[in-house]
Design a protein around this motif. Structure first.
Motif, mmCIF file in Angstrom:
data_model
loop_
_atom_site.group_PDB
_atom_site.id
_atom_site.type_symbol
_atom_site.label_atom_id
_atom_site.label_comp_id
_atom_site.label_asym_id
_atom_site.label_seq_id
_atom_site.Cartn_x
_atom_site.Cartn_y
_atom_site.Cartn_z
ATOM 1 N N VAL A 217 0.857 -1.188 0.000
ATOM 2 C CA VAL A 217 0.000 0.000 0.000
ATOM 3 C C VAL A 217 0.892 1.237 0.000
ATOM 4 N N VAL A 218 0.704 2.119 -1.003
ATOM 5 C CA VAL A 218 1.564 3.302 -1.109
ATOM 6 C C VAL A 218 0.802 4.613 -0.919
ATOM 7 N N LYS A 219 -0.521 4.624 -1.167
ATOM 8 C CA LYS A 219 -1.310 5.852 -1.024
ATOM 9 C C LYS A 219 -2.701 5.533 -0.497
ATOM 10 N N GLU A 220 -3.257 6.481 0.263
ATOM 11 C CA GLU A 220 -4.675 6.459 0.612
ATOM 12 C C GLU A 220 -5.401 7.443 -0.288
ATOM 13 N N LEU A 221 -6.599 7.081 -0.718
ATOM 14 C CA LEU A 221 -7.386 7.948 -1.595
ATOM 15 C C LEU A 221 -8.550 8.521 -0.789
ATOM 16 N N ARG A 222 -8.332 9.674 -0.189
ATOM 17 C CA ARG A 222 -9.350 10.304 0.653
ATOM 18 C C ARG A 222 -10.159 11.313 -0.152
ATOM 19 N N HIS A 223 -11.429 11.430 0.202
ATOM 20 C CA HIS A 223 -12.294 12.396 -0.469
ATOM 21 C C HIS A 223 -11.756 13.802 -0.234
ATOM 22 N N THR A 224 -11.826 14.631 -1.267
ATOM 23 C CA THR A 224 -11.239 15.970 -1.183
ATOM 24 C C THR A 224 -11.844 16.817 -0.066
ATOM 25 N N ASP A 225 -13.101 16.541 0.316
ATOM 26 C CA ASP A 225 -13.749 17.309 1.385
ATOM 27 C C ASP A 225 -13.498 16.723 2.768
ATOM 28 N N ARG A 226 -12.818 15.559 2.823
ATOM 29 C CA ARG A 226 -12.666 14.879 4.115
ATOM 30 C C ARG A 226 -11.241 14.359 4.307
ATOM 31 N N THR A 227 -10.274 15.132 3.880
ATOM 32 C CA THR A 227 -8.890 14.654 3.921
ATOM 33 C C THR A 227 -8.352 14.507 5.344
ATOM 34 N N ARG A 228 -8.989 15.138 6.322
ATOM 35 C CA ARG A 228 -8.526 15.022 7.714
ATOM 36 C C ARG A 228 -9.087 13.782 8.413
ATOM 37 N N GLU A 229 -10.059 13.134 7.784
ATOM 38 C CA GLU A 229 -10.670 11.956 8.403
ATOM 39 C C GLU A 229 -9.844 10.715 8.078
ATOM 40 N N THR A 230 -9.531 9.947 9.097
ATOM 41 C CA THR A 230 -8.607 8.822 8.933
ATOM 42 C C THR A 230 -9.252 7.585 8.320
ATOM 43 N N VAL A 231 -10.595 7.507 8.342
ATOM 44 C CA VAL A 231 -11.285 6.362 7.742
ATOM 45 C C VAL A 231 -12.443 6.866 6.892
ATOM 46 N N ASP A 232 -12.931 5.999 6.014
ATOM 47 C CA ASP A 232 -14.031 6.376 5.130
ATOM 48 C C ASP A 232 -15.351 6.428 5.896
ATOM 49 N N PHE A 233 -15.677 5.354 6.627
ATOM 50 C CA PHE A 233 -16.896 5.381 7.438
ATOM 51 C C PHE A 233 -16.823 4.339 8.544
ATOM 52 N N ARG A 234 -17.707 4.510 9.526
ATOM 53 C CA ARG A 234 -17.822 3.591 10.660
ATOM 54 C C ARG A 234 -19.298 3.307 10.910
ATOM 55 N N SER A 235 -19.575 2.172 11.519
ATOM 56 C CA SER A 235 -20.944 1.874 11.935
ATOM 57 C C SER A 235 -21.057 2.041 13.446
ATOM 58 N N VAL A 236 -22.217 2.543 13.887
ATOM 59 C CA VAL A 236 -22.476 2.736 15.315
ATOM 60 C C VAL A 236 -23.860 2.199 15.650
ATOM 61 N N VAL A 237 -24.100 2.006 16.936
ATOM 62 C CA VAL A 237 -25.407 1.573 17.429
ATOM 63 C C VAL A 237 -25.928 2.651 18.369
ATOM 64 N N VAL A 238 -27.156 3.114 18.122
ATOM 65 C CA VAL A 238 -27.770 4.168 18.927
ATOM 66 C C VAL A 238 -28.939 3.581 19.710
ATOM 67 N N VAL A 239 -28.974 3.875 21.006
ATOM 68 C CA VAL A 239 -30.045 3.392 21.892
ATOM 69 C C VAL A 239 -30.506 4.550 22.774
ATOM 70 N N PRO A 240 -31.670 4.428 23.420
ATOM 71 C CA PRO A 240 -32.062 5.447 24.401
ATOM 72 C C PRO A 240 -31.020 5.539 25.513
ATOM 73 N N ALA A 241 -30.807 6.733 26.019
ATOM 74 C CA ALA A 241 -29.813 6.938 27.078
ATOM 75 C C ALA A 241 -30.154 6.142 28.335
ATOM 76 N N THR A 242 -31.421 5.763 28.479
ATOM 77 C CA THR A 242 -31.858 5.010 29.661
ATOM 78 C C THR A 242 -31.672 3.502 29.505
ATOM 79 N N HIS A 243 -31.116 3.066 28.375
ATOM 80 C CA HIS A 243 -30.966 1.624 28.126
ATOM 81 C C HIS A 243 -30.116 0.972 29.211
ATOM 82 N N GLN A 244 -30.530 -0.198 29.645
ATOM 83 C CA GLN A 244 -29.794 -0.956 30.650
ATOM 84 C C GLN A 244 -29.609 -2.394 30.176
ATOM 85 N N GLY A 245 -28.595 -3.037 30.738
ATOM 86 C CA GLY A 245 -28.382 -4.452 30.437
ATOM 87 C C GLY A 245 -27.399 -4.726 29.330
#
Length: 462
Positions: free
Chosen positions: A72-100
């Protein structure tokens, strides 16, 4: 006079015009047309190319294959997001009151962006199903279809959901699953079609709106989640990011939340022996100070018009480059659904390994297994008949023998590029003796192969 040997870059047919431009002027690079990333990687390894552009999924695929000779010699980052180290991430969102933690999700109302597939969709099956495969245990029972095993497990785990898209790539099975496991469409605005009625919203924003309208958990992209709550700031404190370890992080002011899966940027790879030299040349090409047409052409091939080629911290093999971002996938046998491909040559075994790791990388079930190659197609058909393998590819010549005596059937047919299917013809001397099939009685016949494609029409004609 010193002549510069041009570099060779892999390019698909969509860059045909740019490749023509690379043949003009004092171009330092030429194209070789390839069908896909695997062909490009093979060419780099055998020396017929030395530069290629690879998506993140292709990078993971090659790292899983363990092929050497690539760096690997180069990363191809979007011109508007050159400071971001990855293309995308997945997250899980729950109510703040979630337990367990993760166990507390049982019986929850699940909002999913949808199983959308196609060239324009950036999430592979592995990304789309990563959360549910980690959280929801499979209950094998008597089910044999991988699609239904996963769907049934989700239906039993979550009280209700909206999970649009294709649950199976077989239309009939997809319809049957949605008719059988209706609770997985219960949160959808269009329950009959199992879809969100939000054509102006992205699939991920629609899933977050589903969460706001009564869901308990949403699996979405980090960027969409942050933008959604920035716009709906009045409810940002009502929700949190659920981490893989079961803890919850605040959303407000959290620019680096815990993520479930990370996708690195596309990359440029080169032959390992010339990686440093190629990296320097790409820097010069992308600056394009000469104003020549070939420079603009190579910029379009590498940058696709919207990407910057940034130097990596250190030039590394694909597996080493990926280590901070993604773990390599490990094969798993989902309820004994693994499909065993019987191969009859080293070349076919290599093809099986490439397809097996491609399915593994993108998260497609059932898992493919590539046993040691056999000596012939006849041996493969015998292996399948005796339940030691599950499928093989054969020439249509072997179709009759596959049915008799091995009692096998065709699962699918391979179409040629222009649908030139095999045809059987009878050739005779041009002496007017043979005008009907009856005239062939007692004549001398030459057959190309016993049990081949000629055998079946011969049995039914004579």
């Amino acid at each position: 006079m010193k002549f510069l040997i041009p570099d060779v870059i892999c390019a698909g047919t969509r860059f045909a015009d740019q490749c023509l431009q690379l043949q003009r002027g004092k171009s330092e690079v030429v194209c070789v047309t390839v069908q896909d990333s695997i062909e490009c990687a093979q060419r780099i390894r055998n020396g017929t190319a030395n530069i290629g552009i690879f998506s993140a999924e292709s990078l993971v695929h090659l790292a899983t294959l363990g092929w050497d000779g690539l760096a690997v010699v180069k990363e191809l980052r979007h011109t508007d997001r050159t400071r971001e180290t990855v293309d995308f991430r997945s997250v899980v969102v729950v109510p703040a009151t979630h337990q367990g933690g993760l166990d507390g999700l049982r019986g929850a109302r699940f909002c999913h962006p949808g199983l959308q597939y196609g060239r324009q969709q950036r999430w592979s099956e592995r990304f789309l199903k990563h959360f549910e495969r980690l959280v929801v245990p499979a209950d094998c029972g008597d089910l044999t279809s991988a699609a239904e095993i996963e769907t049934a497990a989700l239906s039993n785990f979550f009280a209700s959901a909206c999970r649009p898209g294709k649950w199976s790539n077989v239309p009939q099975e997809d319809a049957e699953l949605k008719s059988k496991y209706t609770n997985l469409c219960e949160l959808c605005q269009n329950k009959d079609q199992c879809t969100y009625d939000s054509p102006t919203l992205s699939h991920h924003r629609a899933a977050l709106q589903c969460l706001r309208n009564g869901g308990n958990v949403a699996y979405v992209s980090q960027l969409d989640a942050q933008e959604f709550f920035a716009f709906n700031n009045d409810i940002v404190n009502d929700y949190g990011f659920l981490c893989p370890n079961g803890t919850i992080e605040a959303i407000n002011g959290n620019n680096s939340p815990c993520s479930w899966l990370t996708q690195p940027w596309p990359v440029v790879m080169a032959a390992a022996g010339r990686a440093i030299e190629v990296s320097s040349r790409i820097d010069r090409w992308m600056r394009g100070t000469g104003g020549e047409s070939w420079e603009q052409a190579i910029q379009e091939i590498i940058g696709h018009g919207s990407r910057n080629a940034l130097s990596v911290g250190s030039i590394q093999l694909p597996v080493d480059y990926l280590r901070p971002y993604r773990s390599l996938p490990i094969p798993s046998d989902l309820c004994r659904t693994t499909a065993r491909w019987c191969t009859a040559s080293p070349e076919e075994k290599d093809k099986c390994d490439v397809l097996r790791t491609a399915a593994l990388t993108t998260g497609i079930f059932p898992t493919i297994e590539c046993p040691v190659d056999t000596t012939s197609r006849m041996t493969c058909m015998n292996e399948i008949a005796n339940n030691r393998s599950d499928f093989t590819g054969i020439d249509s010549n072997f179709g009759y023998l596959a049915r008799h005596p091995f009692n096998l059937t065709a699962a699918m047919f391979q179409e040629t590029e222009k649908e030139k299917y095999s045809s059987v013809v009878v050739l005779v001397k041009d002496d007017n003796r043979f005008t009907r099939f009856e005239n062939l009685r007692s004549s001398r016949a030459c057959m190309p192969e016993f049990g081949g494609i000629v055998e079946f029409p011969k049995k039914h004609t004579f």
